[in-house]
Design a protein around this motif. Structure first.
Motif, short mmCIF file in Angstrom:
data_model
loop_
_atom_site.label_atom_id
_atom_site.label_comp_id
_atom_site.label_asym_id
_atom_site.label_seq_id
_atom_site.Cartn_x
_atom_site.Cartn_y
_atom_site.Cartn_z
N SER A 28 0.82 -1.21 0.00
CA SER A 28 0.00 0.00 0.00
C SER A 28 0.85 1.26 0.00
CB SER A 28 -0.94 0.02 1.21
OG SER A 28 -0.21 0.17 2.42
N GLN A 29 2.15 1.10 0.22
CA GLN A 29 3.10 2.21 0.17
C GLN A 29 4.24 1.84 -0.78
OE1 GLN A 29 4.27 2.92 4.23
NE2 GLN A 29 2.26 3.66 4.85
N SER A 32 7.93 2.22 -0.22
CA SER A 32 8.59 1.42 0.82
C SER A 32 9.09 0.08 0.28
CB SER A 32 7.63 1.17 1.99
OG SER A 32 6.66 0.18 1.65
#
Length: 266
Positions: A28-29, A32
């Motif tokens: 979701s990121q 990262s």
């Protein structure tokens, strides 16, 4: 473990190279995420090379280039009913050729011989070892993992021609991705499809008429499955049309999202 197949973008000494890798971080990121390259193929015990890349520095490819794709039709009763079909007494299987495979963000090219191309969101099983006549209790041993698939179908051609080779086997008709999730229980996962952000399909793998294990047993009774072969397990109800310019996204709980755009075949 999330196993991806990727190429390195320009600006790196390894630009253009294609490798398998392990994706770490929170999907979701995306900023990262880090991809750790593997030496060779991901079957057996994957060996890291020591090379790692930021997610934005790689391009995801189809997570596997299968020798064959064995697909299963009418494995969700509601989908069979929406097309006016009965659930078959035995699994209805067909092939999609390796040339139909594309990866995340690659374009689905609308075939000129159809005017009714439709999406079909599906859980895909990736085989991890050569096997034949697999007993039900040993199916987990032969599975590498799972990914998202879109069994793109020229519905008018399927109806008109009776057999499905052209309707389901045209170039770009089998998007796969974004990666292979190896640690997943396929028994009850949410499967959804959106087109331009609008929800079209929403089902669960628990609604399948025959489970992943039953499908592997049935298919391997007839043919040897090779490492990297893919089994498509059927689609929930809600299939519908795709048009040039559409963005179609298949999401499966515990795996991620596979997104492709539809273009006119040039």
């Amino acid at each position: 473990m999330r196993i991806a197949r990727f190429s390195v973008r320009e600006g790196s000494p390894a630009a253009g190279s294609v490798s398998f890798g392990v994706v770490e971080g929170d999907p979701s990121q995306p900023d990262s995420l880090v991809v750790h390259a593997l030496a060779g193929h991901p079957f057996g015990q994957p060996q890291p090379t020591g090379e790692s890349y930021r997610f934005q520095d790689v391009r995801l490819l189809s997570p596997m280039l299968p020798n064959k794709i064995v697909a299963v039709g009418r494995n969700y009763a509601a989908h069979a009913a929406e097309l006016g079909n009965d659930v078959p007494d035995v699994p209805l299987t067909f092939f999609k050729p390796s040339t139909s495979v594309i990866g995340p963000t690659e374009n689905i090219a609308y075939p000129p011989f159809s005017s009714d191309v439709q999406h079909e969101a599906e859980l895909a099983v990736v085989i991890g070892r050569m096997c034949r006549e697999v007993p039900l209790d040993r199916v987990p041993e032969v599975i590498l993992g799972y990914t998202c698939a879109n069994d793109v179908t020229a519905r008018d051609v399927q109806k008109r021609e009776g057999q499905w080779a052209r309707a389901k086997g045209f170039d770009t008709s089998c998007p796969l991705g974004p990666w292979i999730e190896t640690d997943l229980d396929p028994a009850d996962l949410a499967v959804t499809c959106t087109v331009n952000g609008e929800l079209r399909q929403a089902g669960r793998t628990s609604q399948m008429v025959r489970s992943v294990a039953e499908l592997v047993v049935h298919i391997s009774e007839a043919m040897t499955l090779l490492p990297g072969d893919v089994i498509l397990t059927g689609t929930p109800a809600g299939v519908g049309p795709l048009n040039v310019g559409d963005e179609v996204a298949v999401s499966i709980e515990g795996i991620g999202t596979l997104t492709n755009k539809v273009i006119k075949r040039g």
